[in-house]
Design a protein around this motif. Structure first.
Motif, PDB file in Angstrom:
ATOM      1  N   ARG A  89       4.645  -0.915  -0.348  1.00  0.00           N
ATOM      2  CA  ARG A  89       3.790  -1.398  -1.433  1.00  0.00           C
ATOM      3  C   ARG A  89       3.732  -0.419  -2.593  1.00  0.00           C
ATOM      4  O   ARG A  89       3.395  -0.780  -3.714  1.00  0.00           O
ATOM      5  CB  ARG A  89       2.372  -1.660  -0.910  1.00  0.00           C
ATOM      6  CG  ARG A  89       2.265  -2.923  -0.070  1.00  0.00           C
ATOM      7  CD  ARG A  89       0.956  -2.960   0.693  1.00  0.00           C
ATOM      8  NE  ARG A  89      -0.212  -2.950  -0.177  1.00  0.00           N
ATOM      9  CZ  ARG A  89      -0.763  -4.039  -0.718  1.00  0.00           C
ATOM     10  NH1 ARG A  89      -0.223  -5.224  -0.497  1.00  0.00           N
ATOM     11  NH2 ARG A  89      -1.837  -3.951  -1.480  1.00  0.00           N
ATOM     12  N   THR A 134       5.448  -1.139   5.755  1.00  0.00           N
ATOM     13  CA  THR A 134       5.047  -2.064   4.696  1.00  0.00           C
ATOM     14  C   THR A 134       3.997  -1.438   3.788  1.00  0.00           C
ATOM     15  O   THR A 134       4.009  -1.651   2.563  1.00  0.00           O
ATOM     16  CB  THR A 134       4.507  -3.372   5.294  1.00  0.00           C
ATOM     17  OG1 THR A 134       5.486  -3.930   6.170  1.00  0.00           O
ATOM     18  CG2 THR A 134       4.191  -4.380   4.202  1.00  0.00           C
ATOM     19  N   TYR A 135       3.099  -0.657   4.385  1.00  0.00           N
ATOM     20  CA  TYR A 135       2.123   0.061   3.558  1.00  0.00           C
ATOM     21  C   TYR A 135       2.847   0.953   2.552  1.00  0.00           C
ATOM     22  O   TYR A 135       2.502   0.980   1.360  1.00  0.00           O
ATOM     23  CB  TYR A 135       1.206   0.906   4.436  1.00  0.00           C
ATOM     24  CG  TYR A 135       0.425   1.936   3.645  1.00  0.00           C
ATOM     25  CD1 TYR A 135      -0.666   1.558   2.868  1.00  0.00           C
ATOM     26  CD2 TYR A 135       0.808   3.285   3.641  1.00  0.00           C
ATOM     27  CE1 TYR A 135      -1.356   2.493   2.110  1.00  0.00           C
ATOM     28  CE2 TYR A 135       0.117   4.217   2.892  1.00  0.00           C
ATOM     29  CZ  TYR A 135      -0.957   3.819   2.130  1.00  0.00           C
ATOM     30  OH  TYR A 135      -1.632   4.750   1.374  1.00  0.00           O
ATOM     31  N   TYR A 186       1.825 -14.200   3.890  1.00  0.00           N
ATOM     32  CA  TYR A 186       2.181 -12.892   3.343  1.00  0.00           C
ATOM     33  C   TYR A 186       2.710 -13.029   1.915  1.00  0.00           C
ATOM     34  O   TYR A 186       2.305 -12.282   1.016  1.00  0.00           O
ATOM     35  CB  TYR A 186       3.226 -12.212   4.220  1.00  0.00           C
ATOM     36  CG  TYR A 186       3.681 -10.896   3.636  1.00  0.00           C
ATOM     37  CD1 TYR A 186       2.911  -9.751   3.786  1.00  0.00           C
ATOM     38  CD2 TYR A 186       4.850 -10.812   2.880  1.00  0.00           C
ATOM     39  CE1 TYR A 186       3.293  -8.545   3.203  1.00  0.00           C
ATOM     40  CE2 TYR A 186       5.244  -9.613   2.308  1.00  0.00           C
ATOM     41  CZ  TYR A 186       4.468  -8.489   2.474  1.00  0.00           C
ATOM     42  OH  TYR A 186       4.852  -7.309   1.890  1.00  0.00           O
ATOM     43  N   HIS A 233       0.307 -10.978  -0.549  1.00  0.00           N
ATOM     44  CA  HIS A 233       0.606  -9.560  -0.347  1.00  0.00           C
ATOM     45  C   HIS A 233       0.333  -8.687  -1.565  1.00  0.00           C
ATOM     46  O   HIS A 233       0.144  -7.474  -1.428  1.00  0.00           O
ATOM     47  CB  HIS A 233       2.055  -9.374   0.134  1.00  0.00           C
ATOM     48  CG  HIS A 233       3.082  -9.545  -0.940  1.00  0.00           C
ATOM     49  ND1 HIS A 233       3.809  -8.509  -1.454  1.00  0.00           N
ATOM     50  CD2 HIS A 233       3.509 -10.644  -1.593  1.00  0.00           C
ATOM     51  CE1 HIS A 233       4.644  -8.955  -2.370  1.00  0.00           C
ATOM     52  NE2 HIS A 233       4.481 -10.250  -2.473  1.00  0.00           N
ATOM     53  N   VAL A 255       3.719  -2.361  10.062  1.00  0.00           N
ATOM     54  CA  VAL A 255       2.532  -2.116   9.235  1.00  0.00           C
ATOM     55  C   VAL A 255       2.694  -0.811   8.459  1.00  0.00           C
ATOM     56  O   VAL A 255       2.421  -0.745   7.250  1.00  0.00           O
ATOM     57  CB  VAL A 255       1.255  -2.070  10.104  1.00  0.00           C
ATOM     58  CG1 VAL A 255       0.079  -1.494   9.312  1.00  0.00           C
ATOM     59  CG2 VAL A 255       0.895  -3.460  10.595  1.00  0.00           C
ATOM     60  N   MET A 263       2.367  -8.696   7.411  1.00  0.00           N
ATOM     61  CA  MET A 263       3.794  -8.465   7.600  1.00  0.00           C
ATOM     62  C   MET A 263       4.079  -8.006   9.029  1.00  0.00           C
ATOM     63  O   MET A 263       5.075  -8.411   9.643  1.00  0.00           O
ATOM     64  CB  MET A 263       4.311  -7.426   6.601  1.00  0.00           C
ATOM     65  CG  MET A 263       5.793  -7.092   6.782  1.00  0.00           C
ATOM     66  SD  MET A 263       6.883  -8.537   6.762  1.00  0.00           S
ATOM     67  CE  MET A 263       6.994  -8.847   5.007  1.00  0.00           C
ATOM     68  N   GLY A 264       3.202  -7.163   9.572  1.00  0.00           N
ATOM     69  CA  GLY A 264       3.360  -6.762  10.962  1.00  0.00           C
ATOM     70  C   GLY A 264       3.287  -7.959  11.884  1.00  0.00           C
ATOM     71  O   GLY A 264       4.048  -8.061  12.862  1.00  0.00           O
ATOM     72  N   VAL A 303      11.536   3.889   3.063  1.00  0.00           N
ATOM     73  CA  VAL A 303      11.230   2.528   3.496  1.00  0.00           C
ATOM     74  C   VAL A 303      12.482   1.866   4.071  1.00  0.00           C
ATOM     75  O   VAL A 303      12.441   1.232   5.138  1.00  0.00           O
ATOM     76  CB  VAL A 303      10.669   1.699   2.328  1.00  0.00           C
ATOM     77  CG1 VAL A 303      10.567   0.225   2.715  1.00  0.00           C
ATOM     78  CG2 VAL A 303       9.306   2.229   1.912  1.00  0.00           C
ATOM     79  N   PRO A 319      -0.107  -5.441   4.712  1.00  0.00           N
ATOM     80  CA  PRO A 319       0.769  -4.895   5.756  1.00  0.00           C
ATOM     81  C   PRO A 319       0.470  -5.442   7.142  1.00  0.00           C
ATOM     82  O   PRO A 319       1.380  -5.560   7.977  1.00  0.00           O
ATOM     83  CB  PRO A 319       0.498  -3.384   5.678  1.00  0.00           C
ATOM     84  CG  PRO A 319       0.122  -3.151   4.258  1.00  0.00           C
ATOM     85  CD  PRO A 319      -0.685  -4.360   3.883  1.00  0.00           C
ATOM     86  N   THR A 346      15.187  -3.439  -0.097  1.00  0.00           N
ATOM     87  CA  THR A 346      13.793  -3.588  -0.503  1.00  0.00           C
ATOM     88  C   THR A 346      13.706  -4.151  -1.904  1.00  0.00           C
ATOM     89  O   THR A 346      14.725  -4.278  -2.583  1.00  0.00           O
ATOM     90  CB  THR A 346      13.061  -2.228  -0.469  1.00  0.00           C
ATOM     91  OG1 THR A 346      13.680  -1.346  -1.412  1.00  0.00           O
ATOM     92  CG2 THR A 346      13.149  -1.612   0.906  1.00  0.00           C
TER      93      THR A 346
END
Length: 299
Positions: free
Chosen positions: A182, A178-179, A125, A129, A175, A139-140, A254, A136, A299
């Motif tokens: 980004r 994380t999406y 990742y 990434h 997921v 990361m999941g 997030v 994502p 974050t």
């Protein structure tokens, strides 16, 4: 880029680089992985420590590998602003992963193999990434392997239905967030349809509450349902911010969804008939994470 500061890593940068405000969710992950797999409760402390080492080490390596991008998009991060040496962050990150791997391997071959898979996923990742839209998913996988590593270290069943279902929901929750994460550097969100995966963890939590665990069916169903409701409210609040897209909404959403991981874990522990103390600890990790995020950015 300020990558050669006078000190290796300044004290506050140690905490910021590791996103330590999110560590309570690592604690709840460990508890959930052990209880859902039927693992040994006394091994929880060792699993928590190993996962914490993996989490912090992975976050350190994330910053070290992203330094050029952060210099353009997030110059306030510790390495670009000169609060940490890139070489020192790399060294610390790999050392922490190695310590986590050694601690897990000391519990036996299963623990070592699971931890090795987790370390590989973390490194994958961190390296890719920023290079692919599939990040994502990786990361999941990292969070899913947190469940598996804790379970393996505690001698739990990796094929336990509760662990597999819970892991699937955790994967989708991470997921989705994380999406969205980004897009944080731009404080906006592009397509919103990928956020539909956030419905699955809520469905898993409610389903587990209604059907009960393998060893204690419906024992804590009311509490599990209440925690599922709290999870649903947290997800709804995060989605509201994503759709509203006011300044600052994306990073706040997030951070909230990261904290909500603890609510998900607590709901599953309750549904599985876990110890009430474990349910309480996991549930308290939600407000604790939100509180710590006010001091150290999550974050």
């Amino acid at each position: 880029m300020g990558s050669a500061p006078a000190v290796l890593i300044r004290p506050r940068a140690v905490l910021i680089l590791g996103r330590v405000s999110n560590l309570p969710t690592v604690l709840s992950n460990a508890l959930a992985g052990i209880i859902l797999s039927g693992g040994a409760w006394p091994d929880a402390a060792r699993a928590v420590l190993a996962l914490a080492l993996f989490y912090i080490g992975g976050m350190y390596l994330n910053d070290a590998m992203d330094v050029e991008i952060d210099a353009r998009e997030r110059p306030s991060r510790p390495i670009p602003r000169g609060d940490a040496s890139r070489a020192a962050v790399f060294t610390a990150g790999f050392a922490l992963l190695a310590l986590g791997l050694a601690l897990a391997a000391a519990t036996g071959p299963r623990g070592g193999l699971a931890a090795g898979a987790l370390a590989a996923a973390i490194l994958l990742y961190d390296w890719m990434h920023k290079r692919t839209a599939a990040a994502p998913l990786v990361m999941g996988l990292c969070r899913l392997l947190c469940y598996g590593t804790a379970a393996a270290m505690a001698g739990g069943r990796l094929d336990a239905p509760a662990l597999l279902a819970g892991g699937a929901g955790l994967f989708c929750l991470v997921v989705g967030l994380t999406y969205a994460a980004r897009q944080e550097a731009y404080d906006r969100l592009g397509a919103v349809w990928p956020l539909a995966v956030l419905a699955l963890p809520l469905a898993v939590a409610i389903g587990a509450a209604l059907t009960g665990g393998e060893t204690a069916p419906l024992a804590l169903a009311p509490l599990a349902l209440a925690l599922s409701l709290a999870l649903g409210l947290a997800i709804a609040a995060g989605l509201r911010r994503f759709f509203r897209r006011a300044p600052g909404d994306v990073p706040r959403a997030v951070a909230l969804l990261i904290a909500a991981i603890a609510l998900y874990d607590a709901a599953l522990i309750a549904a599985a008939g876990g110890d009430t103390a474990a349910v309480a600890v996991a549930a308290m990790c939600f407000p604790l994470t939100l509180t710590l995020q006010r001091v150290i950015p999550g974050t």
